[in-house]
Write an enzyme that holds these catalytic residues in place. Sequence first.
Site, short mmCIF file in Angstrom:
data_model
loop_
_atom_site.label_atom_id
_atom_site.label_comp_id
_atom_site.label_asym_id
_atom_site.label_seq_id
_atom_site.Cartn_x
_atom_site.Cartn_y
_atom_site.Cartn_z
N GLY A 157 0.79 -1.20 0.19
CA GLY A 157 0.01 -0.09 0.02
C GLY A 157 1.04 1.17 -0.01
O GLY A 157 2.11 0.96 0.32
N PRO A 158 0.25 2.45 -0.55
CA PRO A 158 1.03 3.70 -0.25
C PRO A 158 1.70 3.85 1.09
O PRO A 158 1.18 3.37 2.13
CB PRO A 158 0.11 4.84 -0.79
CG PRO A 158 -1.23 3.91 -1.20
CD PRO A 158 -1.21 2.55 -0.56
N SER A 159 2.67 4.61 1.17
CA SER A 159 3.16 5.06 2.34
C SER A 159 2.06 5.59 3.52
O SER A 159 1.36 6.50 2.86
CB SER A 159 4.36 6.07 2.35
OG SER A 159 4.76 6.57 3.38
N GLY A 160 2.10 5.29 4.73
CA GLY A 160 1.25 5.67 5.55
C GLY A 160 -0.09 5.08 5.50
O GLY A 160 -1.28 5.46 6.21
N GLU A 164 9.93 -4.81 5.76
CA GLU A 164 11.09 -4.92 4.75
C GLU A 164 11.51 -3.46 4.80
O GLU A 164 10.55 -2.40 4.82
CB GLU A 164 10.36 -5.30 3.23
CG GLU A 164 11.50 -5.91 2.63
CD GLU A 164 10.69 -6.61 1.28
OE1 GLU A 164 11.14 -7.57 0.64
OE2 GLU A 164 9.79 -5.75 0.98
N GLY A 185 -0.76 2.22 6.78
CA GLY A 185 -1.08 1.75 7.97
C GLY A 185 -0.47 0.20 8.12
O GLY A 185 -0.86 -0.71 8.88
N LYS A 186 0.59 -0.24 7.30
CA LYS A 186 1.06 -1.60 6.94
C LYS A 186 1.81 -1.91 8.46
O LYS A 186 1.48 -2.87 8.78
CB LYS A 186 1.98 -1.72 5.98
CG LYS A 186 1.03 -1.37 4.45
CD LYS A 186 2.03 -1.19 3.26
CE LYS A 186 3.09 -0.33 3.31
NZ LYS A 186 2.68 1.15 3.13
P1 ATP Z 1 5.58 3.15 5.24
O1 ATP Z 1 5.34 2.27 4.07
O2 ATP Z 1 5.90 4.55 4.87
O3 ATP Z 1 6.26 2.56 6.32
P2 ATP Z 1 2.99 2.30 6.61
O4 ATP Z 1 1.97 1.92 5.56
O5 ATP Z 1 3.83 1.45 7.24
O6 ATP Z 1 4.01 3.35 5.87
P3 ATP Z 1 2.37 3.26 9.29
O7 ATP Z 1 3.76 3.56 9.68
O8 ATP Z 1 1.63 2.15 9.58
O9 ATP Z 1 2.26 3.11 7.62
O10 ATP Z 1 1.62 4.67 9.80
C1 ATP Z 1 0.19 5.05 9.37
C2 ATP Z 1 -0.25 6.07 10.03
O11 ATP Z 1 0.17 6.26 11.40
C3 ATP Z 1 0.60 7.26 9.60
O12 ATP Z 1 -0.37 8.42 9.17
C4 ATP Z 1 1.64 7.54 10.45
O13 ATP Z 1 1.90 9.09 10.64
C5 ATP Z 1 0.75 7.45 11.85
N1 ATP Z 1 1.91 6.89 12.80
C6 ATP Z 1 2.75 5.93 12.72
N2 ATP Z 1 3.44 5.59 13.97
C7 ATP Z 1 2.99 6.60 14.72
C8 ATP Z 1 3.16 6.57 16.15
N3 ATP Z 1 3.95 6.02 16.75
N4 ATP Z 1 2.28 7.76 16.81
C9 ATP Z 1 1.58 8.46 16.11
N5 ATP Z 1 0.99 8.23 14.78
C10 ATP Z 1 1.81 7.43 14.05
#
Ligand code: ATP
Length: 610
Positions: A404-407, A533, A409-410
């Site tokens: 999924g795109p960055s952010g 990853e 929630g993965k």
């Molecule tokens: P990426 O591929 O860039 O790693 P992701 O899909 O893994 O992105 P997550 O890290 O799960 O995304 O983040 C999802 C949302 O939660 C984002 O909007 C992020 O800003 C927020 N977020 C992530 N970690 C925290 C935290 N510890 N406290 C508050 N918000 C958070």
Amino acid sequence: MTTAAARGPEPGVVDPDPVASAPGAPVRGAGPARPAGLAALLPYLRAHRGTLAVVGALSLAGAGASLAQPLLTRAVLDGLTTDRPVTGLVSVLVALVVLGAALGGLRDYLLQRTAEGVVLGTRRRLAAHLLRLPVAEYDRRRTGDLLSRVGADTTLLRAVVTSGLFETVTGAVMVVGAATAMALLDPVLFGVTLLGVAAGVGFAVTVARRVRRLSRAAQERVGEMTSAVERSISGARTIRAARAEHREAAVVSASAESAYAAGLRVARVQAVVGPVSAVTIQGAFLLVLGLGGARVAAGAISVGDLVAFVMFLFFLVLPLGQAVHAYTQLQTGLGALQRIEEVLDVPVEGADDRATGPAAALPPAGRPARIEFDRVGFGYPGGPPVLHEVSFTVPAGTRTALVGPSGAGKSTLLALVERFYEVTAGAVRLDGVDLRDLPREALRARLGYVEQEAPVLAGTLRENLLIGAPEATDAALLTALDQVNLGHLVERTADGLDVQVGEGGVLLSGGERQRLAIARALLAGPPVLLLDEPTSNLDARNEAALRRAIDAVAVRRTLVIVAHRLATVVDADQIVVLDGGRVVAVGSHHELTATSPLYRELAAHQLLVS
Ligand code: ATP
């Protein structure tokens, strides 16, 4: 990992705080920091009550030896004026002086030992507590500030026990003893002295009360400074590359300056207390000498009485001066204690657990487990919702890729499986059991977790590998390293497995760090592996090595992998496509290429092609 406090004291080591480390000790509730009064000190002293009783007895004996001296001196002086033999009296006097000094030395040692014990107990308890805080607390707090609470604030407790608490108590014993004797010797002279001394002491104590608030503020500034230094050092490369050393140094310097200013405010209050005590003492002596001389001349008291009175005055004002100083020390320590208690008041992770130990339902360890997300909703504390109605199942022994795109929630989904945070709606289940019904320790024993960034700790290669499998043999470590193509790290230097990897593993490349973390997971052999990853581009060799490492860990395991590489995705049994915290498609690579526009776009642009 088991902390020292959780295990209890090692054999032969006196547990400095058996109350706090006892199993089943109550978990404190959260709430605003209570103002730490003297009563807050009591739990810290309870474990040392035996020693403190001995110290109290020694002090009483010492005070007695001291208070007897003026009376003996008076007897010697009166004996000299009336030609009576005084040799016996002088011998007793000398013996009392020596005895008083010896008892004082022993008392001071025992007191220091108690103070060190209080500091040790507090550090153990605080460190054990810090390691068990909920993950959200680490997100919220600054590392440097927490470090300064364990280091600097606990050190201040030492002074509370030695000079603060103790001088206040022994001082009080001496003051009461001396005052009683003076009142008996000459009530008139005593009444006048008392008025002067009480006025001075009353003023000093009123001023000293401000010290607690001021010194807490000073400690807070020290915490800010430690945080600023910690940030500058941990981000040293970024700061150097951005040529921001001077600006960062200015930030540290500004925090150091406000710590200095706060320290000066405390010093100013103490500076007022000192001279007020000195003037009181000198004034009292002048008063007693003047008035006492007149009373000797008038025949109301003897010379011996006056000398004894002056000696008692010494015993009155010296401890009184010390007690006033000690009171300010006590206030400083209570300021620090408040900062310590504020952290201890945060409930540890699991304080609200529904699962209560062995009775809780557990899927058997050692075989792959099924993971189920059932209409999961989640938002980080104080933040907006991040996941909405997420439902999918990871069958046991299969490989599921989250894309999924960055952010989207993965990574958050992996954090929920580890129970770093609690779902706000729905449930996550392991073999059909709601994670909230599993003790966290037991749950995490069944999971391997490889973080996306910096999954390596400062220390040696061996320490990093042994974190999850402390019993593993060297041969097992070497096999695991070979499986992830890191055998060369051991051969690079004569240190072998004891080679240092640097803070956060900086002495390794990004790909090596990730593979070392996978080797660690391999050693622990968990039935479920959660792998985030790396997003960074790896060169072709590292890329292939990483893929082989993932293949090695995937055998006979349930693998959930946040995937950033097409190769990882193509190999998966199932791909879950997330967007904006929702599942938008589930299927195999071929199915999704045909059915999901977002997946097609991700595969074409965002997933790293290898
Ligand atoms: P990426 O591929 O860039 O790693 P992701 O899909 O893994 O992105 P997550 O890290 O799960 O995304 O983040 C999802 C949302 O939660 C984002 O909007 C992020 O800003 C927020 N977020 C992530 N970690 C925290 C935290 N510890 N406290 C508050 N918000 C958070």
